[in-house]
Design an enzyme around this catalytic site. Structure first.
Site, PDB file in Angstrom:
ATOM      1  N   TYR A 170       0.774  -1.258  -0.004  1.00  0.00           N
ATOM      2  CA  TYR A 170      -0.004  -0.263   0.011  1.00  0.00           C
ATOM      3  C   TYR A 170       0.712   1.101  -0.172  1.00  0.00           C
ATOM      4  O   TYR A 170       0.585   1.896  -0.676  1.00  0.00           O
ATOM      5  CB  TYR A 170      -0.859  -0.073   1.246  1.00  0.00           C
ATOM      6  CG  TYR A 170      -1.936   1.152   1.433  1.00  0.00           C
ATOM      7  CD1 TYR A 170      -3.072   0.973   0.519  1.00  0.00           C
ATOM      8  CD2 TYR A 170      -1.821   2.049   2.293  1.00  0.00           C
ATOM      9  CE1 TYR A 170      -4.060   1.996   0.707  1.00  0.00           C
ATOM     10  CE2 TYR A 170      -2.612   3.239   2.451  1.00  0.00           C
ATOM     11  CZ  TYR A 170      -3.870   3.195   1.737  1.00  0.00           C
ATOM     12  OH  TYR A 170      -4.626   4.263   1.697  1.00  0.00           O
ATOM     13  N   LYS A 174       1.120   4.309  -2.967  1.00  0.00           N
ATOM     14  CA  LYS A 174       0.953   5.621  -2.621  1.00  0.00           C
ATOM     15  C   LYS A 174       1.983   6.378  -2.949  1.00  0.00           C
ATOM     16  O   LYS A 174       1.980   7.635  -3.431  1.00  0.00           O
ATOM     17  CB  LYS A 174       0.673   5.846  -1.187  1.00  0.00           C
ATOM     18  CG  LYS A 174      -1.064   5.044  -0.902  1.00  0.00           C
ATOM     19  CD  LYS A 174      -2.168   5.482  -1.790  1.00  0.00           C
ATOM     20  CE  LYS A 174      -3.374   4.860  -1.535  1.00  0.00           C
ATOM     21  NZ  LYS A 174      -4.574   5.185  -2.293  1.00  0.00           N
TER      22      LYS A 174
END
Ligand code: NAD
Length: 262
Positions: A170, A174
């Site tokens: 994740y 990002k």
């Protein structure tokens, strides 16, 4: 020491900041995407939004948007699919005539320590969170170039800057979104197209509801404003970035994290 906390204001003033603009928002059936869709509609924008599967919340979002009096339509599409993204953008252009704001909001988590993280979970998170922004931005770019106007908003995260144990996939997706944002801002700024990222901290949605109470309490202790953010807190910054109020802001990452990451 007494710590005084203030509740977030539920109602932002309506100023028609997005009057007659057309916004396309991915993954807006619930959570932050839905809050942005509703906030944009209240500011006068027409709203096209995507969702993965049509269910009760998505139907309700479409209804709530239409109730505000603007034009709104939901489209079933997987933002991580290059072909589907192109098809949806073509359809939105047919239905709405232009696209002024793109919000790449769709995102997922598949948290695990690296030693337990499967290749499938790495690939899926990168595909949904990062490749989707490539897909949608590439499809929308020719429209914005023709219009010589546009604002692209990518939903990053503070963990894309700080990293986070248990979120290697994740956080990497990002961080990738932030690099993508800055590159696109440089590539198409000369055509009056802006590209910015929002980096939310801990926001109260279905995504964070999965965490245990202990983890949630520990997060909140680290936040100077001593509360989790609301989807509306993020939507207010999206209004700013989508509107002409931010006409000289591009290539930036705006943190919406209650001061958690400074
Ligand atoms: P959420 O899980 O409530 O909503 C995510 C939405 O994305 C859902 O409607 C889901 O159906 C949709 N979606 C998922 N995969 C999709 C796909 N392939 N194509 C189209 N739509 C898809 O999550 P949220 O908390 O509202 O998060 C929204 C965005 O904000 C995400 O990008 C997330 O990473 C980011 N974010 C959230 C937080 C937080 O604390 N909640 C913090 C930082 C960043």
């Amino acid at each position: 020491m007494n710590i005084i906390t203030f509740a977030p204001s539920k109602k932002a003033p309506i100023m028609d900041l997005l009057k007659n603009k057309v916004a396309l928002i991915t993954g807006a059936g619930r959570g932050i995407g839905k809050a942005i869709a509703l906030a944009f509609a209240k500011e006068g924008a027409h709203v096209a939004f995507t969702y993965l599967n049509m269910g009760e919340p998505e139907l309700q979002t479409e209804q709530e948007l239409n109730d505000t009096g603007i034009k709104a339509k939901g489209y079933a599409a997987d933002a991580s699919s290059f072909e589907q993204s192109q098809e949806i953008v073509d359809q939105v252009l047919k239905d709405f005539g232009r696209i002024d704001i793109l919000v790449n909001n769709a995102g997922i988590t598949r948290d695990n320590l690296l030693m337990r993280m499967s290749e499938a979970d790495w690939d899926l998170v990168l595909k949904v969170n990062l490749k989707s922004a490539f897909n949608m931005t590439k499809a929308v770019q020719p429209i914005m170039l023709k219009q010589r106007n546009g604002s692209i908003i990518n939903m990053a995260s503070v963990v894309g800057i700080s990293g986070n144990a248990g979120q290697a996939n994740y956080s990497a997706s990002k961080a990738g979104l932030i690099g993508f944002t800055k590159s696109i801002a440089q590539e198409i700024g000369s055509r009056n197209i802006r590209c910015n990222a929002i980096a939310p901290g801990f926001i109260e949605t279905a995504m964070t509801a999965k965490l245990s109470q202990e983890v949630r309490d520990n997060w909140i202790k680290t936040i100077p404003l001593r509360r989790g953010g609301t989807p509306a807190d993020v939507a207010n910054v999206a209004i700013f970035l989508g509107s002409d109020l931010s006409s000289y802001v591009s290539g930036q990452v705006i943190h919406v994290c209650g001061g958690m990451l400074t």
